[in-house]
Design a protein around this motif. Structure first.
Motif, PDB file in Angstrom:
ATOM      1  N   GLU A 334       0.829  -1.205   0.000  1.00 33.40           N
ATOM      2  CA  GLU A 334       0.000   0.000   0.000  1.00 33.40           C
ATOM      3  C   GLU A 334       0.866   1.258   0.000  1.00 33.40           C
ATOM      4  OE1 GLU A 334      -0.367  -2.628   1.842  1.00 33.40           O
ATOM      5  OE2 GLU A 334      -2.476  -3.249   1.918  1.00 33.40           O
ATOM      6  N   VAL A 335       1.974   1.223   0.726  1.00 40.49           N
ATOM      7  CA  VAL A 335       2.882   2.372   0.773  1.00 40.49           C
ATOM      8  C   VAL A 335       3.453   2.658  -0.620  1.00 40.49           C
ATOM      9  CG1 VAL A 335       5.139   3.150   1.611  1.00 40.49           C
ATOM     10  CG2 VAL A 335       3.481   2.176   3.210  1.00 40.49           C
ATOM     11  N   LEU A 336       3.969   1.626  -1.276  1.00 44.17           N
ATOM     12  CA  LEU A 336       4.593   1.835  -2.585  1.00 44.17           C
ATOM     13  C   LEU A 336       3.581   2.281  -3.638  1.00 44.17           C
ATOM     14  CD1 LEU A 336       7.057  -1.194  -2.610  1.00 44.17           C
ATOM     15  CD2 LEU A 336       7.665   1.234  -2.477  1.00 44.17           C
ATOM     16  N   ALA A 337       2.327   1.913  -3.460  1.00 42.97           N
ATOM     17  CA  ALA A 337       1.294   2.315  -4.419  1.00 42.97           C
ATOM     18  C   ALA A 337       0.758   3.720  -4.135  1.00 42.97           C
ATOM     19  CB  ALA A 337       0.143   1.310  -4.393  1.00 42.97           C
ATOM     20  N   HIS A 338       1.170   4.316  -3.026  1.00 42.10           N
ATOM     21  CA  HIS A 338       0.635   5.627  -2.639  1.00 42.10           C
ATOM     22  C   HIS A 338       1.240   6.731  -3.504  1.00 42.10           C
ATOM     23  CE1 HIS A 338      -0.633   9.004  -0.146  1.00 42.10           C
ATOM     24  NE2 HIS A 338      -1.423   8.177   0.499  1.00 42.10           N
ATOM     25  N   ARG A 339       0.425   7.667  -3.888  1.00 39.53           N
ATOM     26  CA  ARG A 339       0.850   8.767  -4.776  1.00 39.53           C
ATOM     27  C   ARG A 339       1.976   9.610  -4.173  1.00 39.53           C
ATOM     28  NH1 ARG A 339      -0.241  13.073  -2.275  1.00 39.53           N
ATOM     29  NH2 ARG A 339      -1.892  13.114  -0.713  1.00 39.53           N
ATOM     30  N   ALA A 340       2.087   9.639  -2.827  1.00 44.53           N
ATOM     31  CA  ALA A 340       3.073  10.509  -2.181  1.00 44.53           C
ATOM     32  C   ALA A 340       4.487   9.937  -2.204  1.00 44.53           C
ATOM     33  CB  ALA A 340       2.662  10.792  -0.733  1.00 44.53           C
ATOM     34  N   VAL A 341       4.618   8.633  -2.441  1.00 42.44           N
ATOM     35  CA  VAL A 341       5.928   7.988  -2.363  1.00 42.44           C
ATOM     36  C   VAL A 341       6.661   8.152  -3.693  1.00 42.44           C
ATOM     37  CG1 VAL A 341       7.147   5.793  -2.042  1.00 42.44           C
ATOM     38  CG2 VAL A 341       5.211   6.369  -0.574  1.00 42.44           C
ATOM     39  N   GLY A 342       7.845   8.775  -3.615  1.00 44.40           N
ATOM     40  CA  GLY A 342       8.615   9.026  -4.831  1.00 44.40           C
ATOM     41  C   GLY A 342       9.934   8.293  -4.892  1.00 44.40           C
ATOM     42  N   GLY A 343      10.270   7.534  -3.834  1.00 40.46           N
ATOM     43  CA  GLY A 343      11.513   6.782  -3.823  1.00 40.46           C
ATOM     44  C   GLY A 343      11.510   5.755  -2.712  1.00 40.46           C
ATOM     45  N   PHE A 344      12.321   4.717  -2.880  1.00 42.46           N
ATOM     46  CA  PHE A 344      12.354   3.600  -1.936  1.00 42.46           C
ATOM     47  C   PHE A 344      13.809   3.254  -1.665  1.00 42.46           C
ATOM     48  CE2 PHE A 344      11.020  -1.191  -1.519  1.00 42.46           C
ATOM     49  CZ  PHE A 344      11.303  -1.151  -0.167  1.00 42.46           C
ATOM     50  N   TRP A 345      14.257   3.455  -0.412  1.00 42.74           N
ATOM     51  CA  TRP A 345      15.592   3.006   0.016  1.00 42.74           C
ATOM     52  C   TRP A 345      15.403   1.594   0.539  1.00 42.74           C
ATOM     53  CZ3 TRP A 345      19.955   6.629   1.423  1.00 42.74           C
ATOM     54  CH2 TRP A 345      21.110   5.909   1.767  1.00 42.74           C
ATOM     55  N   SER A 346      15.962   0.620  -0.164  1.00 41.78           N
ATOM     56  CA  SER A 346      15.602  -0.780   0.064  1.00 41.78           C
ATOM     57  C   SER A 346      16.816  -1.679   0.156  1.00 41.78           C
ATOM     58  CB  SER A 346      14.704  -1.264  -1.090  1.00 41.78           C
ATOM     59  OG  SER A 346      14.455  -2.658  -1.015  1.00 41.78           O
ATOM     60  N   HIS A 347      16.616  -2.823   0.846  1.00 40.69           N
ATOM     61  CA  HIS A 347      17.629  -3.885   0.875  1.00 40.69           C
ATOM     62  C   HIS A 347      17.609  -4.699  -0.409  1.00 40.69           C
ATOM     63  CE1 HIS A 347      13.955  -5.946   1.689  1.00 40.69           C
ATOM     64  NE2 HIS A 347      14.514  -7.111   1.857  1.00 40.69           N
ATOM     65  N   CYS A 348      16.588  -4.527  -1.235  1.00 41.52           N
ATOM     66  CA  CYS A 348      16.476  -5.177  -2.554  1.00 41.52           C
ATOM     67  C   CYS A 348      16.222  -6.673  -2.476  1.00 41.52           C
ATOM     68  CB  CYS A 348      17.708  -4.890  -3.417  1.00 41.52           C
ATOM     69  SG  CYS A 348      17.962  -3.140  -3.720  1.00 41.52           S
ATOM     70  N   GLY A 349      15.505  -7.121  -1.447  1.00 40.77           N
ATOM     71  CA  GLY A 349      14.929  -8.459  -1.530  1.00 40.77           C
ATOM     72  C   GLY A 349      14.009  -8.519  -2.735  1.00 40.77           C
ATOM     73  N   TRP A 350      13.764  -9.728  -3.259  1.00 36.74           N
ATOM     74  CA  TRP A 350      13.021  -9.803  -4.515  1.00 36.74           C
ATOM     75  C   TRP A 350      11.591  -9.305  -4.384  1.00 36.74           C
ATOM     76  CZ3 TRP A 350      13.981  -9.273  -9.214  1.00 36.74           C
ATOM     77  CH2 TRP A 350      13.075  -9.645 -10.210  1.00 36.74           C
ATOM     78  N   ASN A 351      10.910  -9.581  -3.255  1.00 40.63           N
ATOM     79  CA  ASN A 351       9.556  -9.052  -3.084  1.00 40.63           C
ATOM     80  C   ASN A 351       9.566  -7.533  -3.144  1.00 40.63           C
ATOM     81  OD1 ASN A 351       8.353 -11.530  -2.840  1.00 40.63           O
ATOM     82  ND2 ASN A 351       8.186 -11.485  -0.633  1.00 40.63           N
ATOM     83  N   SER A 352      10.468  -6.901  -2.388  1.00 41.95           N
ATOM     84  CA  SER A 352      10.544  -5.437  -2.391  1.00 41.95           C
ATOM     85  C   SER A 352      10.884  -4.917  -3.783  1.00 41.95           C
ATOM     86  CB  SER A 352      11.598  -4.964  -1.387  1.00 41.95           C
ATOM     87  OG  SER A 352      11.184  -5.225  -0.064  1.00 41.95           O
ATOM     88  N   THR A 353      11.778  -5.619  -4.468  1.00 38.94           N
ATOM     89  CA  THR A 353      12.175  -5.198  -5.810  1.00 38.94           C
ATOM     90  C   THR A 353      10.997  -5.205  -6.765  1.00 38.94           C
ATOM     91  OG1 THR A 353      14.468  -5.953  -5.532  1.00 38.94           O
ATOM     92  CG2 THR A 353      13.631  -5.805  -7.784  1.00 38.94           C
ATOM     93  N   ILE A 354      10.279  -6.316  -6.803  1.00 41.75           N
ATOM     94  CA  ILE A 354       9.208  -6.425  -7.798  1.00 41.75           C
ATOM     95  C   ILE A 354       7.999  -5.581  -7.405  1.00 41.75           C
ATOM     96  CG2 ILE A 354       7.984  -8.480  -6.914  1.00 41.75           C
ATOM     97  CD1 ILE A 354       8.089  -9.458  -9.937  1.00 41.75           C
ATOM     98  N   GLU A 355       7.791  -5.389  -6.092  1.00 41.12           N
ATOM     99  CA  GLU A 355       6.712  -4.503  -5.658  1.00 41.12           C
ATOM    100  C   GLU A 355       7.008  -3.060  -6.036  1.00 41.12           C
ATOM    101  OE1 GLU A 355       5.569  -7.325  -1.816  1.00 41.12           O
ATOM    102  OE2 GLU A 355       6.395  -5.321  -1.485  1.00 41.12           O
ATOM    103  N   SER A 356       8.268  -2.661  -5.945  1.00 42.98           N
ATOM    104  CA  SER A 356       8.640  -1.289  -6.261  1.00 42.98           C
ATOM    105  C   SER A 356       8.572  -1.012  -7.761  1.00 42.98           C
ATOM    106  CB  SER A 356      10.043  -1.000  -5.731  1.00 42.98           C
ATOM    107  OG  SER A 356      10.314   0.384  -5.695  1.00 42.98           O
ATOM    108  N   VAL A 357       9.150  -1.904  -8.566  1.00 43.88           N
ATOM    109  CA  VAL A 357       9.131  -1.655 -10.018  1.00 43.88           C
ATOM    110  C   VAL A 357       7.709  -1.745 -10.565  1.00 43.88           C
ATOM    111  CG1 VAL A 357      11.515  -2.425 -10.348  1.00 43.88           C
ATOM    112  CG2 VAL A 357       9.665  -4.077 -10.625  1.00 43.88           C
ATOM    113  N   SER A 358       6.844  -2.529  -9.905  1.00 42.64           N
ATOM    114  CA  SER A 358       5.450  -2.629 -10.354  1.00 42.64           C
ATOM    115  C   SER A 358       4.696  -1.322 -10.160  1.00 42.64           C
ATOM    116  CB  SER A 358       4.723  -3.743  -9.592  1.00 42.64           C
ATOM    117  OG  SER A 358       5.272  -5.004  -9.878  1.00 42.64           O
ATOM    118  N   GLU A 359       5.163  -0.505  -9.214  1.00 43.49           N
ATOM    119  CA  GLU A 359       4.505   0.775  -8.949  1.00 43.49           C
ATOM    120  C   GLU A 359       5.263   1.951  -9.553  1.00 43.49           C
ATOM    121  OE1 GLU A 359       1.612   0.795  -7.907  1.00 43.49           O
ATOM    122  OE2 GLU A 359       1.438  -1.216  -7.043  1.00 43.49           O
TER     123      GLU A 359
END
Length: 449
Positions: A334-359
């Motif tokens: 829900e956070v990554l899909a929110h209009r206010a989020v413009g960047g993600f500082w991540s450990h780059c696990g695959w779930n986080s990776t694919i969730e981020s690029v999907s949004e």
């Protein structure tokens, strides 16, 4: 649909957040197509059955005490699962077959690649089995290359070669390999070897899309004689549901509602990785120095088992005021899909990776171990939607790299590429898209097995 109703699928997830989430998503996808789902899970990190009332849950004794699991003992924990869970699963499924008889058959066992004991159980009971790979296809390529690395004398890795490119696996460097900094690298290599040599499964399911990894999937296909089904991103194919092993704090969504579009940097380094007190404090002041609004996940055990929030200096909270919001765990999708989020500082696990690029959210990539390093390299060097962080945390540099992504011209270019990639992923999951077609092929494969 009647054929599916008479097919019960046994799902065997690996009980870590990055593994159990895609397995439960897969179960939801297949249940929506008419299959009956049983989740055979460990007592450790067991899922909450109330979130999945249509699933049956089967708990397997795992032989673990209340062990503090970290990246330092993952190999021994995974080995323990494969030793301790085999007989309980075999006995439970044997009884299930006897009880249900011809009224319902076990269509197949779908298991996480690290829970390879499931393959032996499937062979014993003469039930088809399918692997769910919860990492990227690019990461699997590094595993496939291990025999070549051993034969060519690259393993054990030497300090002098870490920055060298890996032959035939560019843009990866040896330091990007998932076993390059493992606490127990020999044990990890043995675990990977065991997982691969025991495979007689009929297919591999991937939580990825061809538009992301067509080249890696094609390379892998040259070494396997079984079909691949890239059906991801699976979280975009199912209704919102709770897969989290930690309690999610939804109050942060109300805070995000008050922020400007694409202004917030979201920081979350996963469910296992931790940083020392110095790194935590440097990250805090770097966020403050960036002058950007931020949503920061600081787990209760985020600093070597201690509550990271309590470590932060009082002056930090006074400095950032309403510009920052800190939670122990966030509803990430829900956070990554929110209009206010413009960047993600991540450990780059695959779930986080694919969730981020999907949004379409660009990333700052701070990997720690395992496949995270491969993903970080691809995000920055292949897909061009991230900035790779490879330094120690220092507040001045943290503030600078956040502004590079969120404010500077470089960040605008990266964001444009991220949006283009999001659009390609959206096409893949629509009817007629590559992931949608792969799901149809997977269903037919299960029914014909």
């Amino acid at each position: 649909m009647e054929a599916q109703r008479r097919n019960r699928l046994i799902l065997v997830p690996c009980p870590f957040q990055g593994h159990i989430t895609p397995m439960l998503q897969l179960g939801t996808v297949l249940q929506s197509k008419g299959f009956v789902i049983t989740v055979a899970h460990t007592k450790f990190n067991s899922p909450n059955p109330s979130y999945y009332p249509d699933f049956k849950f089967l708990e397997m004794p795992d032989g673990l005490s209340d062990l503090n699991v970290s990246s330092k003992n993952l190999v021994s924990v995974l080995s323990g699962f494969n030793i301790n869970c085999k007989i309980p699963l075999q006995e439970a499924l044997t009884q299930m077959v006897k009880t249900n008889g011809h009224r319902e058959k076990i269509g197949c066992i779908i298991y996480d690649e690290y829970m390879y004991f499931s393959n032996a159980v499937a062979n014993h009971l003469q039930i088809p089995s399918i692997i769910l790979s919860t990492s990227s296809a690019a990461n699997m390529l590094t595993y496939q290359a291990i025999p070549r690395f051993l034969n060519d004398g690259y393993i054990p890795l030497k300090e002098t070669m870490l920055m060298d490119p890996v032959p035939e696996l560019q843009p990866l460097r040896f330091k990007d390999l998932p076993f390059s900094n493992a606490t127990d690298s020999d044990g990890l290599l043995q675990l990977i070897s065991e997982a691969h040599k025991t495979r007689t499964s009929s297919a591999i399911i991937w939580n990825t899309a061809e538009c992301l990894e067509q080249s890696s999937l094609a390379q892998l296909g040259q070494g396997y004689q079984i079909p691949f089904f890239p059906i991801g991103p699976m979280h975009k194919m199912v209704p919102p549901s709770c897969c989290s092993l930690l309690e999610e704090d939804y109050k942060c969504i109300s805070w995000l509602d008050e922020q400007m579009d694409s202004s917030v940097i979201y920081v979350s380094l996963g469910s296992i990785a931790s940083m020392d007190e110095k790194g935590l404090v440097e990250m805090a002041w770097g966020l403050a120095n960036s002058k950007q609004p931020f949503l920061w996940v600081v787990r209760i055990d985020s600093s070597n088992g201690r509550d990271g929030i309590k470590i932060l200096p009082e002056s930090f909270e006074k400095t950032v005021g309403e510009r920052g919001y800190i939670v122990n765990w966030a509803p990430q999708k829900e956070v990554l899909a929110h209009r206010a989020v413009g960047g993600f500082w991540s450990h780059c696990g695959w779930n986080s990776t694919i969730e981020s690029v999907s949004e379409g959210v660009p990333m700052i990539c701070q990997s720690y171990f395992g496949d995270q390093k491969v993903n970080a390299r691809f995000l920055s060097q292949v897909w061009g939607v991230g900035i790779q962080w490879e330094s120690d945390l220092e507040r001045g540099e943290v503030g600078i790299v956040i502004r590079r992504l969120m404010v500077n011209e470089e960040g605008k270019v990266i964001r444009h590429r991220a949006i283009e990639l999001k659009e390609k992923i959206e096409i893949s999951i629509k009817q007629g898209g590559s992931s949608s077609n792969s799901l149809i092929d997977l269903i037919n494969h299960i029914l014909l097995s």
